[in-house]
Design a protein around this motif. Structure first.
Motif, short mmCIF file in Angstrom:
data_model
loop_
_atom_site.label_atom_id
_atom_site.label_comp_id
_atom_site.label_asym_id
_atom_site.label_seq_id
_atom_site.Cartn_x
_atom_site.Cartn_y
_atom_site.Cartn_z
N VAL A 143 -18.97 78.69 0.22
CA VAL A 143 -19.84 77.75 -0.48
C VAL A 143 -19.02 76.62 -1.09
N GLU A 144 -17.87 76.97 -1.65
CA GLU A 144 -17.06 76.01 -2.41
C GLU A 144 -16.04 75.25 -1.56
N HIS A 145 -16.21 75.24 -0.23
CA HIS A 145 -15.23 74.57 0.61
C HIS A 145 -15.09 73.06 0.34
N PRO A 146 -16.13 72.36 -0.18
CA PRO A 146 -15.98 70.91 -0.37
C PRO A 146 -14.81 70.50 -1.27
N ILE A 147 -14.53 71.28 -2.33
CA ILE A 147 -13.45 70.85 -3.22
C ILE A 147 -12.09 70.99 -2.54
N SER A 148 -11.95 71.97 -1.63
CA SER A 148 -10.70 72.08 -0.88
C SER A 148 -10.58 70.93 0.12
N GLU A 149 -11.72 70.50 0.65
CA GLU A 149 -11.70 69.32 1.52
C GLU A 149 -11.24 68.09 0.74
N MET A 150 -11.67 67.97 -0.50
CA MET A 150 -11.37 66.79 -1.30
C MET A 150 -9.89 66.70 -1.64
N VAL A 151 -9.22 67.83 -1.88
CA VAL A 151 -7.80 67.77 -2.25
C VAL A 151 -6.87 67.84 -1.03
N SER A 152 -7.40 68.30 0.11
CA SER A 152 -6.57 68.40 1.31
C SER A 152 -6.76 67.24 2.27
N GLY A 153 -7.92 66.55 2.15
CA GLY A 153 -8.21 65.46 3.07
C GLY A 153 -8.68 65.93 4.44
N LEU A 154 -9.02 67.20 4.58
CA LEU A 154 -9.43 67.76 5.87
C LEU A 154 -10.94 67.99 5.91
N ASP A 155 -11.50 67.94 7.12
CA ASP A 155 -12.89 68.30 7.36
C ASP A 155 -12.89 69.73 7.88
N PHE A 156 -13.33 70.68 7.06
CA PHE A 156 -13.23 72.09 7.42
C PHE A 156 -14.16 72.47 8.57
N VAL A 157 -15.32 71.84 8.64
CA VAL A 157 -16.23 72.15 9.75
C VAL A 157 -15.63 71.66 11.07
N LYS A 158 -14.98 70.51 11.04
CA LYS A 158 -14.29 70.03 12.25
C LYS A 158 -13.19 71.00 12.66
N LEU A 159 -12.46 71.50 11.67
CA LEU A 159 -11.42 72.49 11.95
C LEU A 159 -12.04 73.72 12.62
N GLN A 160 -13.17 74.17 12.10
CA GLN A 160 -13.85 75.33 12.68
C GLN A 160 -14.22 75.08 14.14
N LEU A 161 -14.76 73.92 14.40
CA LEU A 161 -15.18 73.58 15.76
C LEU A 161 -13.97 73.48 16.70
N ASP A 162 -12.89 72.87 16.20
CA ASP A 162 -11.69 72.74 17.02
C ASP A 162 -11.11 74.10 17.38
N ILE A 163 -11.05 75.00 16.40
CA ILE A 163 -10.51 76.33 16.65
C ILE A 163 -11.41 77.09 17.62
N ALA A 164 -12.72 76.96 17.43
CA ALA A 164 -13.66 77.62 18.34
C ALA A 164 -13.52 77.09 19.77
N ASN A 165 -13.09 75.84 19.89
CA ASN A 165 -12.85 75.24 21.20
C ASN A 165 -11.52 75.66 21.81
N GLY A 166 -10.74 76.44 21.06
CA GLY A 166 -9.46 76.92 21.56
C GLY A 166 -8.29 76.00 21.30
N GLU A 167 -8.49 74.99 20.47
CA GLU A 167 -7.41 74.05 20.18
C GLU A 167 -6.40 74.65 19.21
N THR A 168 -5.17 74.17 19.31
CA THR A 168 -4.09 74.59 18.42
C THR A 168 -4.16 73.81 17.12
N LEU A 169 -3.84 74.47 16.01
CA LEU A 169 -3.83 73.76 14.72
C LEU A 169 -2.94 72.52 14.82
#
Length: 500
Positions: free
Chosen positions: A295-321
């Motif tokens: 639920v609280e993922h937005p604040i981690s996005e704000m301090v890291s500059g990352l889109d966590f849902v995009k990360l989820q989709l990329d990993i699900a697609n088999g991409e490397t971090l």
């Protein structure tokens, strides 16, 4: 590659996932119940499908119906959000069997994470410290009582299948344990149809600190820093912040290494969260893995500059971090307030019904994930969370003040909300000084402080109204004439006498 995603959820999290999908050019499919015919997530998706009655068991928890929509709509991936089926390994396995990409961990990994006892054993094997307690599932209340007396009261009775603060009881003696064992058993059976209970030592004056973890399908794992989630009611989080005021860089790296070990120990892929209790002596104890987006993922996005849902989709697609741990840096401070439809003075009872008017706060570094709009309805069938209000600032205090301003701007009519309580908390010296603990509300009498704040606020709002009434009254006009004749009776005296 993922081209079409079904979001097996509702409300703000469904909208959140859709935003990233639309940015990436991925088509979205919504599902909805009778209660959500007019909801924003239904209108926002590229396609929307009706799945049943308002009760979750007949709609958002109906695996076969959701699978039917996935297959008929040509969906190639599913995002479960959080809650509902997000941590149901049977559903994840159903998706796997039908060649639908489940955006989350594998069914086997999820099953392991969801079994608190097996997960605890995996952590001990990986040298991740856990809370002292029973070595396995206890058979009955008598066995639980024996273990409680060995490790010492108070203890927690926890359902292996619990989550979200449910299926947990704090007991301080043998009698409470006997009653609590039956209660936890009943709650677990009502929630998931089965029960298994463990006993853990209750650590007093603890802080709840969680770490966002991320691991791709090639074995690369990182942590995305910590979140302080200590302000809670009934074991459910109210306010989160990052970074934690008591985690310095050395400790961040130390616990971060344990988090990576934890992800590897259960062969976790995609994003998840490792949760810890931090005892008053500074020791950290692993408690569980949440096998989903938090639920609280937005604040981690704000301090890291990352889109966590995009990360989820990329990993699900088999991409490397695309980064290593050394590439990741924290920037600034972020706070999240969960805006719940609840009556604080009725033990946080849900408040439901139409919302005739709402004003959503906005501005630089203010983010509000919500399903609210004027004329919507807060349903009695679903969670009381209406919105997640988040602010960012280069310093903690700037983020805190920005949050207070945003809370003042948030106007929700028709239902009771947790906003007044959050104002009291954020203004308290204990919060400002970082004196946080999981019993924060009780330890610092926050409900009593809220009552005083509301009384003071009411008085301040009444003063202009009283003054206006006095100034326009015939009695005031006559008294002014009397004072000119030597009558010195003051206006304050009239008010005290009840004349005005």
């Amino acid at each position: 590659m993922i081209e079409k995603v079904l979001i097996a959820n509702r409300g703000e999290i469904a909208l959140r996932v859709m935003k990233t999908c639309k940015t990436l050019g991925i088509k979205t499919v919504a599902v909805y119940s009778d209660e959500d015919v007019n909801s924003l997530h239904v209108k926002t998706a590229d396609e929307s499908y009706y799945i049943g009655e308002a009760a979750p068991a007949k709609s958002y928890l109906n695996q076969e119906k959701i699978l039917e929509v996935m297959l008929s709509s040509g969906t190639d991936a599913i995002h479960p959000g959080y809650g509902f089926l997000s941590e149901n390994d049977d559903f994840a396995r159903l998706c796997e069997k039908n060649n639908i990409n489940f955006i989350g961990p594998s069914a086997d990994s999820m099953n392991l994470c969801g079994d608190k006892m097996r997960c605890k054993a995996a952590m001990l094997k990986a040298d991740v410290p856990t809370v002292p307690g029973s070595p396995g599932i206890v058979d009955d209340a008598q066995q639980a009582e024996k273990i409680a007396n060995e490790i010492g009261y108070p203890v927690l009775l926890k359902s292996v299948y619990g989550g979200g603060g449910r299926g947990i009881r704090l007991v301080t003696n043998d009698k409470e344990l006997q009653d609590g064992f039956d209660t936890v058993t009943s709650e677990s059976i009502a929630a998931v149809g089965k029960s298994a209970i463990i006993v853990e030592k209750f650590l007093e004056k603890t802080r709840h600190i969680e770490y966002q973890m991320c691991r791709d399908k090639h074995g690369n794992a990182v942590h995305l820093f910590e979140r302080e989630c200590s302000i809670q009611r009934r074991n459910q989080k109210l306010i989160e912040q990052t970074p934690s005021p008591i985690v310095d860089q050395a400790k961040r790296e130390e616990i971060g290494e344990l988090v990576v070990k934890a992800a590897e120990a259960v062969d976790y892929t995609n994003l998840g969260t490792a949760e810890f209790l931090r005892a008053d002596n500074g020791e950290f104890y692993f408690i569980e893995i949440n096998a989903r987006l938090q639920v609280e993922h937005p604040i981690s996005e704000m301090v890291s500059g990352l889109d966590f849902v995009k990360l989820q989709l990329d990993i699900a697609n088999g991409e490397t971090l695309p980064f290593k741990q050394s590439d990741l840096k924290m920037n600034g401070y972020a706070i999240e307030c969960r805006i719940n439809a609840e009556d604080t003075f009725l033990d946080f009872a849900p408040s439901t019904g139409p919302v005739p008017y709402v004003t959503i706060p906005s501005g630089p570094n203010v983010r509000c994930d919500t399903y609210l709009y004027p004329g919507c309805t807060v349903s009695p069938f679903y969670d009381s969370l209406m919105a997640k209000l988040c602010t960012w600032g280069p310093t903690f205090d700037e983020s805190r003040v920005k949050m207070l301003n945003a809370l003042n701007d948030f106007d929700i009519q028709g239902v009771e909300t947790s906003i007044p309580l959050y104002k009291t908390i954020l203004n308290s010296e204990e919060y400002k000084n970082g004196q946080l603990s999981t019993d924060f509300l009780k330890r610092y009498d926050m409900i009593e402080k809220l009552e005083k704040d509301l009384i003071q606020d009411r008085k301040e709002k009444q003063i202009p109204a009283i003054a206006s009434a006095i100034m326009h009254s015939e009695f005031y006009k006559s008294k002014v004439k009397s004072q000119n004749s030597g009558d010195t009776d003051g206006i304050s005296t009239w008010v005290e006498r009840g004349i005005m």
